[in-house]
Design an enzyme around this catalytic site. Structure first.
Site, short mmCIF file in Angstrom:
data_model
loop_
_atom_site.label_atom_id
_atom_site.label_comp_id
_atom_site.label_asym_id
_atom_site.label_seq_id
_atom_site.Cartn_x
_atom_site.Cartn_y
_atom_site.Cartn_z
N LYS A 40 -27.82 27.43 19.25
CA LYS A 40 -27.43 26.61 17.90
C LYS A 40 -28.94 26.71 16.68
O LYS A 40 -28.84 26.64 15.73
CB LYS A 40 -27.43 25.19 17.78
CG LYS A 40 -28.62 23.73 19.08
CD LYS A 40 -27.54 22.78 18.64
CE LYS A 40 -28.88 21.56 19.49
NZ LYS A 40 -30.08 21.95 17.85
N THR A 41 -30.30 26.11 17.23
CA THR A 41 -31.66 25.96 16.52
C THR A 41 -31.13 27.89 16.26
O THR A 41 -31.75 28.16 14.95
CB THR A 41 -32.63 25.94 17.79
OG1 THR A 41 -31.82 24.66 17.97
CG2 THR A 41 -33.99 25.86 16.67
N ASP A 57 -28.61 19.37 12.41
CA ASP A 57 -28.64 18.95 13.88
C ASP A 57 -28.23 18.01 14.70
O ASP A 57 -28.32 16.97 14.25
CB ASP A 57 -30.18 19.50 13.75
CG ASP A 57 -30.32 19.78 15.24
OD1 ASP A 57 -29.60 20.81 16.05
OD2 ASP A 57 -31.35 20.01 16.15
N GLU A 58 -28.12 17.75 15.55
CA GLU A 58 -27.79 16.99 16.57
C GLU A 58 -26.72 16.12 15.89
O GLU A 58 -26.72 14.74 16.14
CB GLU A 58 -28.40 16.70 17.50
CG GLU A 58 -29.67 17.28 18.12
CD GLU A 58 -28.94 17.66 19.10
OE1 GLU A 58 -28.14 17.71 19.46
OE2 GLU A 58 -30.08 18.66 19.66
N GLN A 106 -21.73 16.65 24.38
CA GLN A 106 -23.36 16.24 24.26
C GLN A 106 -24.04 14.90 23.41
O GLN A 106 -24.69 14.12 23.63
CB GLN A 106 -24.72 17.37 24.16
CG GLN A 106 -24.92 18.21 25.32
CD GLN A 106 -25.70 19.00 25.19
OE1 GLN A 106 -26.67 19.31 25.25
NE2 GLN A 106 -24.67 20.19 24.40
N ARG A 157 -28.39 21.45 32.13
CA ARG A 157 -29.45 21.77 32.15
C ARG A 157 -30.90 22.38 33.19
O ARG A 157 -31.94 23.53 32.41
CB ARG A 157 -31.27 20.45 32.77
CG ARG A 157 -30.96 18.72 31.32
CD ARG A 157 -30.70 19.40 29.92
NE ARG A 157 -29.55 19.70 29.40
CZ ARG A 157 -29.19 20.17 28.14
NH1 ARG A 157 -29.72 20.09 27.60
NH2 ARG A 157 -28.03 20.58 27.84
#
Length: 680
Positions: free
Chosen positions: A30-31, A210-211, A241, A587
């Site tokens: 995503k980044t 973002d997020e 998330q 993770r």
């Protein structure tokens, strides 16, 4: 710049006008996608100054800036795009506009510790952490004092409303703002001043967030104001998330994005570049049991990988010994401690692990301890520097007026504070402008002399700061002998090391920012977050919340028992607990170990436990739970049929192993089996 992206990532990066939701699964790049989109917009001629990108941490903002700038020729950019945290944006906006609210723009930002100290003086009965939390909720729900008073139905909330009112008055009187104010006051200004709102919206024609799943009501409303003159809002996030409901984040912001804005383009990033196929298989199986989700499935790119380890232990000590032995084996085989982490839902579970690691001589760090800028010696230093940059900061001057000790007691401070309120002048002004005789009549002759010397020292340092910044720190230390204050304490070595670290950071800031001053430095460190300070020098022990955004080659998740993970009982949200499980599992890069015990010593007594339902839902053990993937469909979901197009689910019924959905396709309503539609 687009050649390194997969098809979905390219589609998102090349989107220009109109609302865009990038539904980005864990480890799906995503980044990389959002930073490439930023660079792409600039590369096709869009004015960088018209682009605003908002993040939740300074670390994320820095990473995005570096990545985006590496893709373009920054020498051709006259003005860089604004890329910062929500709160940094609020700070900058208020510096220019807060005077429109009748307040001064040299305000001081207080942190959570400052906030609690203020609240303690206003209500000595209620726990300050509760007061601080409730007031934060009010502000992030855009509730004024009047709103809270009007909705108060009992004595408890009436008292909260009164404390809220006193707290707000204190902030205004002392020219202070808390973190929530950085966004709330910004929003109020945009609502109050329509022309300012229009100008601001027209200035930022392209907004990225973002997020987005972590945004709260206030941030959502602020974004709507910023998009008042256009609909060029791109948000990237993952509903699976969304794990910060306890601090005000609302998952509905991302779930209803397609309904809030017209003609939304939704792009799903489902290719995962972090975890093995096996890990993704079980993470997908777990999250598919949630009903409140937009729906996507992570697709692996690394191959099958090892199977997931499942540890069953008699108690927490047995569990800790197993994990310690595993870690020693990994280290002996050449693995790095930095690549290993243990995460848990409940912080108290770290005790047995810590003891086992000490015995096994395994270096570890417990992520989530006291933050650097919350340590007493650092807060005292910050208060000193606040006074040097703004001598009229009553809040800070009262903190340091007797540090190091100079005989100024509580009674003297109270007299100065009372005189300050009576004369409507700052404490520093009273010390400076009163004659020695006038000051002596207020606080006594000895205190008068001491305060005059203190005032002169502050003024000398103000002059030195203007003349030569690099010598300022040494002269400050020589003037107040600040380190000596802590030299007699048990932890003196650690405290002095912290002070030296702070001095070094300030020196570097001055070297790297020739055009910025001490006040800019203070504003920057006020915006530091816990996520920005995590370092990897040993095995990491942390909560799942702290692990969000991180990844580890070898990961252990402990405490998979009912009541521990998921947490159960009043106020628990099983879907958010399941999202935490999904975040935890994703993770892991190569090797994942899940652990449960039959009993734990917790809160003073040993408790018999049953293994977590999540182990069954993830397909790791057999059990009675047979919830199918299709139950993720629910009323009001937006779905797509290959023949009938887009539609909204009106009703859901079981139909054998499938689900029968009644769907409104606009021109017609049809009953369709769920396996024939795709959830958007």
């Amino acid at each position: 710049m687009l050649s390194t992206l997969n098809e979905s990532q390219q589609k998102a990066a090349k989107h220009i006008d109109g609302p865009l939701l990038i539904l980005a699964g864990a480890g799906s790049g995503k980044t990389k996608t959002i930073t490439t989109r930023l660079a792409y917009l600039i590369s096709i001629g869009i004015d960088p100054a018209s682009i605003l990108t908002l993040t939740f941490t300074n670390k994320a903002a820095t990473e995005m800036r570096e990545r985006a700038f590496s893709l373009i020729d920054i020498t051709k950019i006259s003005y860089p795009p604004m890329l910062c945290t929500f709160h940094k944006f609020g700070l900058l906006f208020l510096k220019f506009n807060i005077t429109k609210l009748g307040r001064k723009n040299n305000f001081v930002i207080i942190d959570s510790d400052d906030k609690k100290k203020i609240l303690k003086t206003l209500d000595k009965e209620t726990t300050t952490s509760i007061l601080a939390s409730e007031i934060s909720k009010f502000k992030n729900s855009i509730m004024s004092v009047e709103d809270v008073k009007a909705s108060a139905t009992d004595k408890y909330y009436l008292n909260l409303a009164n404390v809220y009112e006193k707290y707000e008055n204190y902030l205004i009187e002392n020219n202070l703002v808390d973190f929530d104010d950085l966004l709330l006051l910004t929003y109020k200004l945009l609502v109050q001043d329509k022309e300012l709102a229009k100008q601001t919206s027209q200035r930022y024609q392209y907004i990225m967030v973002d997020e987005y799943q972590d945004t709260n009501e206030l941030q959502y409303m602020l974004l709507k104001k910023l998009c008042e003159s256009h609909n060029n809002l791109c948000v990237v996030g993952d509903d699976d998330q969304s794990i910060y409901g306890w601090r005000g984040a609302t998952i509905k912001n991302i779930l209803t994005f397609g309904e809030t804005f017209e003609n939304v383009n939704i792009v799903k990033l489902e290719h995962n570049y972090r975890s093995t196929d096996t890990i993704l298989l079980h993470a997908n199986a777990l999250i598919e049991h949630n009903r409140d989700r937009l729906g996507k499935k992570l697709i692996g790119t690394k191959g099958k990988g090892d199977s997931i380890n499942l540890y069953e232990s008699s108690d927490e000590n047995h569990e800790a010994r197993k994990i310690a032995d595993d870690i020693l084996s990994l280290v002996n085989s050449g693995e790095s401690l930095n690549d290993i982490a243990i995460i848990f839902r409940v912080n108290a579970l770290s005790r047995a692990l810590e003891e086992a690691f000490v015995r096994a001589k395994i270096n570890y760090k417990l992520v989530g301890g006291m933050k650097f800028y919350e340590r007493a010696e650092i807060k005292d230093l910050i208060a000193y520097f606040r006074v040097i940059t703004n001598a009229n900061d009553n809040f800070s001057i009262k903190r340091i007026i007797n540090k190091p000790k100079r005989g100024i007691g509580k009674t003297t401070i109270e007299k100065l504070d009372l005189e300050s309120h009576k004369k409507q002048r700052s404490v520093f002004s009273i010390i400076k402008e009163y004659t020695p005789e006038e000051l002596a009549s207020l606080v006594g002759k000895k205190n008068s002399r001491t305060l005059k010397v203190f005032m002169a020292s502050i003024e000398d340092l103000q002059d030195i700061l203007k003349e030569g910044r690099m010598q300022f720190i040494d002269i400050f230390e020589d003037t107040f002998d600040f380190k000596t204050t802590y030299s007699k304490l048990i932890d003196a070595e650690d405290r002095i090391a912290n002070i030296d670290e702070f001095y070094g950071y300030l020196r570097d800031f001055f070297k790297e920012n020739l055009d910025l001053g001490l006040d800019d430095f203070l504003n920057e460190i006020s915006l530091e977050s816990a996520a920005d300070t995590i370092s990897n020098e040993s095995i990491s022990l942390m909560s799942i919340h702290a692990a969000k955004g991180l990844e580890f080659k070898h990961l252990f998740i402990i405490g998979l028992e009912e009541g521990f993970f998921p947490l159960t009982g009043d106020g628990s949200d099983l879907e958010e607990e399941r999202r935490l499980g999904y975040v935890a599992m994703t993770r892991a890069k190569d090797k994942l170990t899940l652990s449960y015990v039959h009993s734990r010593f917790y809160k003073g007594r040993r408790t018999q436990l049953t293994k977590s339902r999540f182990l069954t839902e993830a397909g790791l053990i057999k059990g009675s739970l047979t919830i199918q993937k299709n139950e993720a469909f629910k009323k009001d979901d937006i779905v797509k049929h290959k023949l009938f197009g887009m539609g909204r689910v009106l009703n859901v019924q079981k139909a054998g192993k499938d689900l029968k959905l009644k769907i409104n396709f606009g021109s017609s309503t049809r009953d369709i089996l769920s396996s024939f539609v795709e959830k958007l």
